[in-house]
Design an enzyme around this catalytic site. Structure first.
Site, PDB file in Angstrom:
ATOM      1  N   ARG A 541       5.751  33.865  88.794  1.00 61.56           N
ATOM      2  CA  ARG A 541       5.847  34.985  87.865  1.00 61.56           C
ATOM      3  C   ARG A 541       7.090  35.804  88.164  1.00 61.56           C
ATOM      4  NH1 ARG A 541       1.063  38.610  86.311  1.00 61.56           N
ATOM      5  NH2 ARG A 541       1.185  39.430  88.431  1.00 61.56           N
ATOM      6  N   SER A 605       4.316  33.198  98.935  1.00 64.32           N
ATOM      7  CA  SER A 605       2.949  33.096  99.456  1.00 64.32           C
ATOM      8  C   SER A 605       2.750  31.922 100.412  1.00 64.32           C
ATOM      9  CB  SER A 605       1.980  32.982  98.289  1.00 64.32           C
ATOM     10  OG  SER A 605       2.263  33.988  97.363  1.00 64.32           O
ATOM     11  N   ASP A 659       1.806  37.245  99.613  1.00 63.97           N
ATOM     12  CA  ASP A 659       1.008  37.714  98.469  1.00 63.97           C
ATOM     13  C   ASP A 659      -0.143  38.627  98.896  1.00 63.97           C
ATOM     14  OD1 ASP A 659      -0.279  35.544  99.607  1.00 63.97           O
ATOM     15  OD2 ASP A 659      -0.755  34.545  97.708  1.00 63.97           O
TER      16      ASP A 659
HETATM   17  C1  0WK Z   1      -1.940  36.602  91.962  1.00 65.81           C
HETATM   18  C2  0WK Z   1      -0.846  37.158  92.812  1.00 65.81           C
HETATM   19  C3  0WK Z   1      -0.120  36.063  93.541  1.00 65.81           C
HETATM   20  C4  0WK Z   1      -1.095  35.261  94.323  1.00 65.81           C
HETATM   21  C5  0WK Z   1      -2.156  34.752  93.401  1.00 65.81           C
HETATM   22  C6  0WK Z   1      -3.178  33.949  94.122  1.00 65.81           C
HETATM   23  O1  0WK Z   1       0.075  37.866  92.010  1.00 65.81           O
HETATM   24  O2  0WK Z   1       0.847  36.613  94.386  1.00 65.81           O
HETATM   25  O3  0WK Z   1      -0.463  34.244  95.008  1.00 65.81           O
HETATM   26  O4  0WK Z   1      -2.792  35.820  92.769  1.00 65.81           O
HETATM   27  O5  0WK Z   1      -4.071  33.389  93.215  1.00 65.81           O
HETATM   28  P1  0WK Z   1      -3.971  31.928  92.647  1.00 65.81           P
HETATM   29  O6  0WK Z   1      -2.967  31.967  91.550  1.00 65.81           O
HETATM   30  O7  0WK Z   1      -3.556  31.062  93.787  1.00 65.81           O
HETATM   31  O8  0WK Z   1      -5.338  31.657  92.197  1.00 65.81           O
HETATM   32  C1  BGC Z   2      -0.587  30.604 102.572  1.00 64.32           C
HETATM   33  C2  BGC Z   2      -0.622  32.096 102.631  1.00 64.32           C
HETATM   34  C3  BGC Z   2      -0.996  32.674 101.315  1.00 64.32           C
HETATM   35  C4  BGC Z   2      -2.268  32.059 100.820  1.00 64.32           C
HETATM   36  C5  BGC Z   2      -2.683  32.605  99.499  1.00 64.32           C
HETATM   37  C6  BGC Z   2      -1.870  30.092 101.992  1.00 64.32           C
HETATM   38  O1  BGC Z   2      -1.776  28.717 101.803  1.00 64.32           O
HETATM   39  O2  BGC Z   2      -0.391  30.051 103.830  1.00 64.32           O
HETATM   40  O3  BGC Z   2       0.634  32.590 103.040  1.00 64.32           O
HETATM   41  O4  BGC Z   2      -1.139  34.039 101.438  1.00 64.32           O
HETATM   42  O5  BGC Z   2      -2.122  30.686 100.744  1.00 64.32           O
HETATM   43  O6  BGC Z   2      -1.773  32.359  98.505  1.00 64.32           O
END
Ligand code: 0WK
Ligand code: BGC
Ligand code: 0WK
Ligand code: BGC
Length: 943
Positions: A541, A605, A659
């Site tokens: 993003r 992240s 993140d």
């Molecule tokens: C939204 C945050 C982003 C984070 C994500 C984790 O803005 O930084 O990495 O949530 O959620 P996912 O997209 O892995 O489900």
């Molecule tokens: C990463 C972390 C991150 C998390 C959530 C993990 O795989 O090692 O740095 O915060 O995922 O996105």
């Protein structure tokens, strides 16, 4: 007396056809089609009433769910003992359904024996009756030389109304017919039978299923005719069952598929709804019965009462001088002297009249031939009314089935049993004819059960046995996912130890505890326009965040989402960062800010060793990333270089942020108690505000300059004077725990299942991020898939077919897991989701898939909860508090989209950290706002 003589005189003088006077006398019993249609309509209304949860309690027609969900499909097999109690004969049987013998191959062998039931047991203690049943069973095994040692599955046909909550549980609602034992009403009949079997001793028998005789009859006939979806008994008692749509059965959960409903139609009229069709003879029969006021419809139809009705009519006619010249014998006055067998004999085609004469003579009467014709006619009217009423009930059931299925015509088979139907010469023909007349648009076939109901009961048991063994195996498979409180407590302890070790460790540790160089949460004074880039969740993003005038809650946010293709995630580092630069370029174009040279925060992240807020060396990729030449490099430099290569715009990258940290900051902007950031998404991780004094490794890592920075920062805190109450002088830094690494040293091996081992081995980073692989969105679907593969290979799912789809990694994304587990979804919808994924599931398959998803996601939530308990406990102890109030900022698709994850996580944390009151605050704008806040602070400092 005079009146009687006058009437008799009058009739005898007329010398008319003797049937005419009977016709007139029994006018009310001769039902026309209009009346039958009316009765049928009333019965349909009663069925509705019985099915609805609101009116069921008061309904006269009870519509009892039977938990029989399908008619036989030919795959049933096994050897069963069977008991058949409640019809005119009590029987013990052995039923063998031969393996591999499908429908229409006659693959069933039966041996049976009838055991008389002493009369006193019918009115004695219920437990004694069941004692007799189990003694008879023992005798049968003995007589047939059936081994007493082996465990025998048993099917129980029990022909009384029972409220069933499962196939092997049924609470007796009331006795009927000639049964009236004491002490069993409201009791579980299966349990009563089991106890009786135990009391008898020496019998190793497992009662698998209890079924009503209608149900068992439907199943028996269904074995040879797949259209058989109705069971009918016209015997000592009467009743019918049929396959109803589950969605109409309020008392049973679920809405896909069908279930057999035992209508208990004998109770029709118990609420007086048939009063206008009831004659004085019906009232007399009812008053003299075992169960006055009950089973009104049954008393007009079934074998237990037909003879008695005839007797009462004949008696009354005789008393009125319409028969036997007004003479009445004692025998005729005696209850039970005319039986259904008599009725059948009187209506025999050729010998009927002769039989009538014999029967009447036997009753000490001296019938004239006109008397015989008249009495035979009484019998005909009574039995005709019976078949008419049964036809009206059946027509209601059949037209309901037709409506349910939205069909114009219906092809259906009715399985029938019962002595009246079997032995009365005219009954079947009359019944069939009337049903067909009432329902001209249905093709109804009637099949007489050739072998009683026990074959059907055995088939139900066979299915029950198969399901029970499937259940056992599914339970065994899922057992390792069901963690005990002790296990969760252990995980908490290990997490805590991991956090401590990571803070101390100067070298690598499983939980890395990475300093973030973020020293405080926002205070609301942040201002300015910032660019935030967010890489590492489901999507990339780009955001523009504008904090207006330094006023809290006055934030403007613009963003655009970009997907990162897998080949980029796993290509070269240069390609990856070029791709990001391209996305940023697109975003700046979109915002019209190509030349703005904005300060930027980079949410990255993945675990990074930071030595300052604007440098971060990637320790190792996680989740789905594997781009080359990045690990060991400063990702800020990699991004700067990519931007330089592009030579199109410029950015001032001020901060690199995990993140979790971005999320904590975002939420802390809304809630100052937020000092923890949690991600439960593609990956999982936590950060929290740790006291600087506890971060032992910082001294070592920062060297001189960083020490200087630490000093400087501590002064900052002192002069700003804006600390929260209670921790005024305590300098802190946000630590990115990287808790996903817990277990990388084998410390979680005791809870890791073979499925987790498989998922780990197939992952991009085997041996790494073991906790993450048990808890995060990227892996849960894979764990589920491994379990499903195993269950399928074991023949417990998808009919044992391992399809290509099932072999495809990644098919269960978090969003599908969330959908499948949603309680709002009907099973049918679960099935359609699975279908979208290319998995063709039956209704039973869908239930199991949902269960597997549930077990895997629940474990994930519990483990995160245990981890969270460790973190909050640590903070509480740091501060020397008895009680801690704290907020956790949360983000991630698993947390936000999954229907149960958040609840289970919170509940677990609450139980395992009882001294902490933890509030979970979902982040509204992702971590981007947080990254921008950090950038703002860093920038202000630089300015
Ligand atoms: C939204 C945050 C982003 C984070 C994500 C984790 O803005 O930084 O990495 O949530 O959620 P996912 O997209 O892995 O489900
Ligand atoms: C990463 C972390 C991150 C998390 C959530 C993990 O795989 O090692 O740095 O915060 O995922 O996105
Ligand atoms: C035979 C069945 C039995 C059922 C009976 C009903 O095997 O389960 O109860 O038919 O007919 P009855 O014996 O009451 O006439
Ligand atoms: C019972 C039913 C049974 C029927 C036929 C009735 O009296 O209530 O459960 O199906 O008789 O045996």
């Amino acid at each position: 007396m005079l009146a009687v003589h006058l009437v008799s005189f009058f009739f005898s003088k007329l010398q008319e056809d003797p049937t005419k006077k009977v016709d007139r006398f029994l006018y009310a019993m001769r039902l026309h089609d209009d009346q039958l249609k009316d009765i049928s309509a009333r019965f349909q209304a009663e069925m509705k009433k019985g099915l609805s949860s609101e009116s069921n309690a008061a309904a006269a027609v009870k519509m009892l769910p039977t938990h029989v969900r399908s008619t036989p499909d030919g795959t049933e097999k096994g050897q069963f003992l069977a008991l058949d109690l409640g019809g005119s004969k009590f029987k013990v049987l052995q039923v063998k359904v031969r393996e591999g013998m499908g429908i229409k191959r006659g693959g069933v062998e039966m041996e049976e024996r009838t055991y008389p039931i002493p009369k006193e047991l019918l009115i004695g203690k219920g437990t004694e009756l069941f004692g007799h049943v189990s003694e008879s069973l023992k005798d049968f095994l003995h007589q047939r030389n059936i081994s007493l040692e082996k465990k025998h599955p048993l099917a129980f046909t029990f022909s009384f109304p029972c409220e069933q909550t499962a196939l092997d549980q049924g609470f007796l609602l009331g006795w009927g017919k000639n049964y009236r034992p004491r002490g069993l009403q409201g009791k579980d009949v299966v349990q009563t039978l089991r106890e009786a079997i135990d009391r008898t001793g020496g019998l190793d028998v497992e009662v698998l299923a209890m079924v009503n005789d209608t149900v068992a009859t439907m199943m028996t006939c269904g074995f040879d005719d797949e259209y058989c979806e109705v069971g009918l008994i016209i015997g000592t008692g009467t009743n019918a069952c049929y396959m109803e749509e589950l969605r109409h059965i309020d008392l049973v959960e679920g809405d896909e598929g069908r279930m057999c409903v035992n209508t208990e139609w004998g109770g029709f009229g118990d609420d007086e709804s048939l009063n206008d069709y009831i004659t004085e003879f019906d009232r007399d029969v009812d008053a003299a019965s075992n169960n006055p006021g009950k089973q009104i419809f049954e008393k007009m139809i079934s074998g237990m009462y037909l003879g008695e009705l005839v007797r009462l009519v004949v008696l009354k006619m005789a008393k009125l001088g319409l028969l036997f010249d007004g003479r009445v014998s004692d025998a005729l006055r005696t209850k039970g002297k005319i039986t259904t067998a008599h009725v059948a004999a009187m209506e025999e085609y050729k010998n009927g009249l002769k039989n009538t004469k014999d029967i009447l003579t036997e009753l000490d009467l001296n019938p004239s031939s006109d008397d015989c014709i008249a009495v035979q006619h009484v019998s005909t009217i009574v039995s005709f009314r019976s078949s008419n009423l049964a036809a009206a009930g059946l027509a209601a059931i059949l037209s309901r089935i037709k409506q349910n299925r939205n069909l114009r015509t219906l092809r259906i088979t009715v399985g029938v049993d019962g002595t009246v139907y079997k032995t009365h010469p005219q009954y079947p023909k009359r019944l069939h004819k009337v049903v067909r007349r009432l329902l001209p648009e249905c093709h109804v076939r009637f099949v007489l059960s050739d072998s009683g109901s026990s074959k059907g009961a055995a088939l139900v048991s066979a299915v029950a046995q198969r399901l029970a063994s499937r259940r056992r195996q599914v339970d065994e498979t899922l057992a390792p996912f069901r963690l005990s409180q002790e296990q969760l407590q252990l995980v908490k302890t290990r997490m805590r130890a991991g956090l401590e070790a990571g803070l101390k460790s100067k070298g690598p540790s499983t939980i890395k505890m990475l300093p973030s160089f973020v020293y405080r949460t926002p205070d609301g004074t942040e201002k300015g326009k910032y660019l935030a880039l967010d890489l590492g969740g489901t999507n990339f993003r780009a955001l523009l965040v504008n904090f207006k005038k330094g006023l809290q809650h006055n934030v403007r946010l613009y963003h655009k989402i970009y997907t990162i293709p897998q080949e980029i995630m796993q290509g070269t580092g240069e390609e990856l960062f070029d791709h990001i630069a391209q996305c940023v370029s697109d975003f700046l174009d979109y915002m019209g800010m190509k030349n703005a040279h904005l300060p930027a925060g980079f949410t990255f992240s993945f675990p990074c060793e930071q030595t300052a807020i604007d440098t971060g060396t990637l320790v190792s990729w996680t989740k789905g990333y594997k781009a080359t030449d990045c690990e060991g490099h400063d990702v800020v430099s990699l991004l700067r270089e990519a931007i330089k290569r592009r030579n199109e715009f410029d950015l001032d990258i001020v901060a690199v942020v995990n993140d979790t940290v971005g999320t904590m900051m975002s939420c802390a902007y809304e809630d100052p108690q937020c000092e923890i950031g949690l991600i439960a998404g593609t990956g999982t991780n936590v950060c929290y505000m740790e006291e600087l004094k506890n971060i032992e490794k910082t001294e070592h890592k920062f060297g001189k300059t960083e020490e200087g920075e630490k000093e400087e920062h501590m002064q900052d805190e002192g002069t700003e004077g804006e600390k929260k109450e209670g921790d005024a002088e305590i300098p802190k830094m946000c630590i990115n725990t990287e808790w996903g690494g817990l277990g990388d040293d084998g410390s979680l091996d005791d809870i890791i299942t073979p499925y987790d081992v498989e998922v780990n081995q197939n992952s991009l980073n085997p041996g790494k991020q073991r906790f993450e692989k048990l808890t995060s969105g990227m892996y849960l679907g894979e764990v589920v898939r491994q379990v499903l593969l195993d269950l399928t290979r074991g023949g417990l799912l998808f009919r044992g077919h391992v399809t290509e789809t099932l072999k495809t990694p990644g098919i269960f994304q978090t969003k599908y897991l969330s959908q499948i587990e949603s309680d709002r979804l009907a099973l049918l919808q679960v099935r359609s989701i699975l279908q979208q994924l290319g998995l063709n599931s039956t209704c039973d398959d869908s239930i199991i898939v949902k269960e597997v998803c549930g077990a895997v996601s629940r474990r994930a939530a519990q483990l995160c909860g245990a981890g969270m308990a460790a973190v909050v406990e640590k903070i509480r102890e740091n501060r020397g508090l008895d009680h801690l109030n704290i907020t956790v900022g949360v983000d991630g698709a698993l947390y936000k989209l999954h229907p149960h994850f958040a609840g289970v996580l919170q509940e677990t944390a609450r139980i395992l950290a009882p001294q902490c009151n933890v509030t979970f605050l979902p982040s509204e704008e992702g971590s981007g706002k947080g990254a921008a806040l950090i950038t703002a602070v860093a920038r202000q400092k630089h300015d």
